[in-house]
Write an enzyme that holds these catalytic residues in place. Sequence first.
Site, PDB file in Angstrom:
ATOM      1  N   ASN A  35      51.791  69.716 -20.551  1.00 12.49           N
ATOM      2  CA  ASN A  35      50.534  70.341 -20.133  1.00 12.49           C
ATOM      3  C   ASN A  35      50.389  70.108 -18.631  1.00 12.49           C
ATOM      4  OD1 ASN A  35      47.911  71.106 -19.662  1.00 12.49           O
ATOM      5  ND2 ASN A  35      46.975  69.478 -20.893  1.00 12.49           N
TER       6      ASN A  35
ATOM      7  N   LYS B 284      48.270  71.231 -16.628  1.00 18.39           N
ATOM      8  CA  LYS B 284      46.861  71.244 -16.180  1.00 18.39           C
ATOM      9  C   LYS B 284      46.725  72.104 -14.919  1.00 18.39           C
ATOM     10  CE  LYS B 284      46.120  66.959 -18.572  1.00 18.39           C
ATOM     11  NZ  LYS B 284      45.389  65.728 -18.746  1.00 18.39           N
TER      12      LYS B 284
ATOM     13  N   HIS C   9      41.517  71.501 -25.725  1.00 16.99           N
ATOM     14  CA  HIS C   9      41.843  70.266 -25.011  1.00 16.99           C
ATOM     15  C   HIS C   9      40.545  69.530 -24.648  1.00 16.99           C
ATOM     16  CE1 HIS C   9      43.184  67.525 -21.894  1.00 16.99           C
ATOM     17  NE2 HIS C   9      44.388  67.630 -22.436  1.00 16.99           N
TER      18      HIS C   9
ATOM     19  N   GLU D 176      39.568  68.135 -22.074  1.00 18.74           N
ATOM     20  CA  GLU D 176      38.998  68.502 -20.766  1.00 18.74           C
ATOM     21  C   GLU D 176      38.196  69.794 -20.878  1.00 18.74           C
ATOM     22  OE1 GLU D 176      42.662  68.136 -18.592  1.00 18.74           O
ATOM     23  OE2 GLU D 176      42.574  65.975 -18.900  1.00 18.74           O
TER      24      GLU D 176
ATOM     25  N   GLU E 284      44.782  63.533 -29.417  1.00 15.62           N
ATOM     26  CA  GLU E 284      44.722  62.958 -28.069  1.00 15.62           C
ATOM     27  C   GLU E 284      43.445  62.128 -27.926  1.00 15.62           C
ATOM     28  OE1 GLU E 284      47.181  65.378 -25.082  1.00 15.62           O
ATOM     29  OE2 GLU E 284      45.236  66.346 -25.227  1.00 15.62           O
TER      30      GLU E 284
ATOM     31  N   GLY F 259      45.342  60.463 -19.098  1.00 21.79           N
ATOM     32  CA  GLY F 259      45.344  60.301 -17.645  1.00 21.79           C
ATOM     33  C   GLY F 259      44.892  58.929 -17.187  1.00 21.79           C
TER      34      GLY F 259
ATOM     35  N   SER G 274      48.866  59.590 -21.914  1.00 19.54           N
ATOM     36  CA  SER G 274      49.724  58.677 -21.153  1.00 19.54           C
ATOM     37  C   SER G 274      51.095  58.455 -21.796  1.00 19.54           C
ATOM     38  CB  SER G 274      49.005  57.348 -20.907  1.00 19.54           C
ATOM     39  OG  SER G 274      47.811  57.571 -20.166  1.00 19.54           O
TER      40      SER G 274
HETATM   41  P1  PGA Z   1      48.334  62.515 -19.798  1.00 21.36           P
HETATM   42  O1  PGA Z   1      47.618  63.853 -20.374  1.00 21.36           O
HETATM   43  O2  PGA Z   1      49.732  62.505 -20.383  1.00 21.36           O
HETATM   44  O3  PGA Z   1      48.320  62.677 -18.302  1.00 21.36           O
HETATM   45  O4  PGA Z   1      47.532  61.364 -20.289  1.00 21.36           O
HETATM   46  C1  PGA Z   1      47.795  64.286 -21.693  1.00 21.36           C
HETATM   47  C2  PGA Z   1      46.968  65.538 -21.940  1.00 21.36           C
HETATM   48  O5  PGA Z   1      45.851  65.625 -21.449  1.00 21.36           O
HETATM   49  O6  PGA Z   1      47.429  66.481 -22.623  1.00 21.36           O
END
Ligand code: PGA
Length: 257
Positions: free
Chosen positions: A9, A11, A97, A99, A169, A175, A215
């Site tokens: 992803n 982003k 997601h 976010e 997730e 993140g 992560s």
């Molecule tokens: P990250 O993000 O690996 O940077 O923690 C995962 C995601 O949001 O899909």
Amino acid sequence: MRKLIIAGNWKMYRTINEAIDLANGLKRELFKLDFAYVDVVLCPVFTALSEVAEVLNETDIGLGAQDVYWLDEGAFTGEVSAAMLKDAGCQYVIIGHSERRQFFGETNETVNKKIKASLKHGLIPIICVGENLQEREANNTFKVIEDQIKGSLTEISGEDLLKTVIAYEPVWAIGTGKTATSDQAQEAHKYIRDLLRKMYGEEAAQSIRIQYGGSVKPENIAQLIGKPDVDGALVGGASLKADSFSAIVTRASEVRK
Ligand code: PGA
């Protein structure tokens, strides 16, 4: 044995040229990968989709978008439909997601509409669920996951469920560098699979793939997918560099062999 699925992803990172470079880098690094054990998907920003599709043409690497709107076309400024994503070369789309839920008002109802529209156009939805820190600390993790799964999958048939991927997730791990332990991931994944068993029966529960996200790095992928209900990963930060993402994918396929 379920085939692993690892998606990157990206982003809101990478310009078109940077995205082309990253996709080319991955293509090179994954040239020798045995795709029999793992599906690999890249999810760039909308503006880079068709160029990245061109780079991935005639490879086994799939392409996904990060969101979709549920109607085919119309006066909906700023939105992109499932048909348009297909047109750009996508086979997958990330839906719900955290976010999007947190910053853009995504709800289980809109997630459900987006899943239906994606399935109608033959896109594979990667459906994201997961609790935030407050919810985990209040012991509400399972309740939150149950609401998200049931709300997102309203009126989705068992046959259609098998055309989807679930991504668990935990928001507190995204993140933050704070990965859920493989036991925490397994506990949530097992809960999701048991819930899907109640909703859709044994065969569907055994076939659906559940990715872990939050992560994920080359150092922790083996432990995560070593758990019986973890079928891959949705990778954010570590998918933005060809070496770290290819290390994750390669490590995963070696473990699964
Ligand atoms: P990250 O993000 O690996 O940077 O923690 C995962 C995601 O949001 O899909």
